[in-house]
Design an enzyme around this catalytic site. Structure first.
Site: not given
Length: 515
Positions: A223, A352, A381
């Site tokens: 991320s 996502d 995610h």
């Protein structure tokens, strides 16, 4: 007047022996199966026609040979050549994301215990490095995964620990860099971290090299951390000290991702608010370090209702940007992808909800022969919880393909040099790919060729138009064996899995009730 549904139920009841009360659940179940398998997609690889040459030394002829990066992935990463089947309870990106952020990180205890090293920074601050294994002073090269976590995360996150455990099966130790203020790391200067700041990454690598001069590092980011590690690799260019990079759940373009996020109700009123609250909580926890900062207005920070408002009040000002949009534009790693010079794999789930697929930088990826993009249809995610018999999913899919890629790069690198020094005895994982017979590798090269296994140009152009519109000192403990583990082991021996059981039950129902 009868509805289509009632007519269907009556027809099934008249033409089969299925009782009426069972027809509705059966139709719902069949509908779910159709929807599930419709959503499942094969993992797609996107890259330029000719990718970078990865050199390796043949153990048979002792000659130095080479494979293109995408060919090496096809040969050595079988998990990236298959379908990703999400858990039936986590069928879409939102459910995968909810489970990853709520259940997985709060219900399950961390499995890995790290050895912490606190590193001082030139501005008086600190960050921490968590080592899964302490270095050995034997002068031999030692491979490490250098891992950066996501927003307000740390080495305790289950997605980090899943990769650490999987990499350990290949014999690789891991070092997790915890950003300032994260994972119980104190804040001692008026600076936190951001998606654009790579200074602490550079300092981390210097400290690792001091502590273990033989360390060979492979960068992995999740991320926000994936944005940082990709940006660092691009900025360093040919001087990058990492031998490879993996990016997982990368936002790529902060401004485009947030605009896409705020177009949806869940994005605007759940994800963005939650991320902003987490950052505000972190800043308030360490507010003593910022008491003399004229640029920081804590009232604005506490009134921020989403992540963009928090970044406007704190992050952008703390790192010298004029506006939050300037921070998002210059902080995004998409602009650095063309300058990466080491083998890089970008893993993204197309559903996502936070790192939206519409901002994937296809043109930048295609411009660089060192970069390959892998996309899955599902995964959310940082989720990727795979099909399993568990009622509460705990098994992630991504750790295996990522470890296969990392292992292949390490193997190629060290086949040209001295053998790897493994920190601890690894579990057997099969024959190194460069040890395969020469005929097999040549056959693979002929079969694979340089055919582009990619998304069509029309899709890239379509997405491009959208883009223009959107401007601790213990070893890893062994897990205790439970009855569930024994049951799964027996199922594995009998080659039985959840799909087999499901089809068996369907066959039983049809055989029993169809005339």
């Amino acid at each position: 007047m009868l509805t289509i549904y009632q007519i269907t139920v009556e027809w099934i009841h008249l033409n089969t022996a299925i009782p009426k009360p069972m027809i509705t659940p059966m139709l719902l179940f069949l509908g779910f199966l159709l929807w599930y398998f419709y959503r499942v997609e094969k993992t797609q690889l996107f890259h330029r026609n000719q990718t970078a040459e990865i050199k390796y030394k043949s153990p048979i002829t002792k000659e130095v040979k080479s494979l293109q990066l995408h060919q090496m992935i096809s040969l050595t990463c079988p998990s990236l050549q298959t379908y990703f089947f999400p858990h039936p309870f986590l069928i879409n990106g939102h459910l995968q994301t909810f489970h990853a952020s709520i259940f997985a990180d709060y219900v399950f205890e961390p499995k890995v215990k790290f050895h912490r090293q606190v590193v001082n920074t030139p501005d008086g601050g600190v960050f921490s490095l968590d080592w899964s294994d302490l270095p050995k002073e034997n002068g031999k090269r030692t491979p490490y995964l250098f891992i950066l976590h996501g927003l307000t995360g740390g080495s305790h996150e289950t997605y980090v620990q899943d990769l650490v455990i999987e990499a350990k099966k290949y014999g690789y130790a891991s070092i997790v860099m915890n950003f300032r203020g994260c994972s119980e790391t104190p804040v001692k200067s008026a600076q936190l971290y951001s998606g654009s700041f790579t200074g602490d990454v550079e300092l981390s690598i210097q400290e690792i090299k001091k502590r273990d001069p033989s360390a060979v590092l492979f960068g992995v980011g999740f991320s926000l951390g994936s944005n940082v590690i990709v940006k660092y690799a691009g900025k360093m260019g040919a001087n990058c000290p990492l031998i490879g990079v993996v990016s997982i759940g990368n936002p790529y373009d902060f401004l485009g991702s947030l605009r896409a996020l705020h177009r949806t109700w869940l994005g605007r009123y759940l994800y963005s608010i939650k991320m902003g609250q987490n950052l505000a909580r972190l800043l308030n926890k360490h507010h003593h370090a910022f008491k003399d900062c004229e640029w920081l207005d804590m009232d604005k920070v506490n009134k921020a209702t989403n992540i963009m408002e928090f970044d406007a009040a704190a992050t952008s000002k703390g790192f010298g940007y004029k506006t939050v949009h300037e921070y998002y534009r210059f902080g995004s790693c998409a602009i650095d992808i063309p300058y990466i010079t080491v083998p890089t794999l970008l893993l993204t789930a197309l559903d996502d909800p936070i790192s939206n697929c519409e901002v994937i930088p296809y043109y930048e990826i295609e411009s660089n022969p060192n970069v390959v993009l892998a996309t899955t249809g599902a995964g959310g995610h940082l989720g990727w919880f795979k099909f399993s018999p568990e009622l509460v999913p705990t098994q992630r899919w991504f750790a295996k393909p990522i470890s296969e890629f990392i292992h292949s790069i390490f193997e190629a690198r060290f086949s040209l040099d001295e053998p790897l020094q493994i920190p601890q005895d690894p579990l057997p994982v099969g024959t190194p790919w460069h040890s395969l017979p020469e005929q097999a590798i040549e056959a693979q090269k002929i079969l694979l060729g340089i055919k582009r296994n990619s998304i069509q140009l029309e899709k890239i152009q379509e997405l491009s138009v959208q883009d223009s519109i959107i401007q601790t000192n213990e070893p890893v403990p062994e897990t205790e064996k439970t009855n569930t583990d024994t049951f799964l082991y027996i199922m594995k021996l009998l080659n039985i899995n959840s799909t087999t059981i499901m089809y068996f039950l369907l066959g039983f129902l049809f055989k029993k009730y169809l005339k």
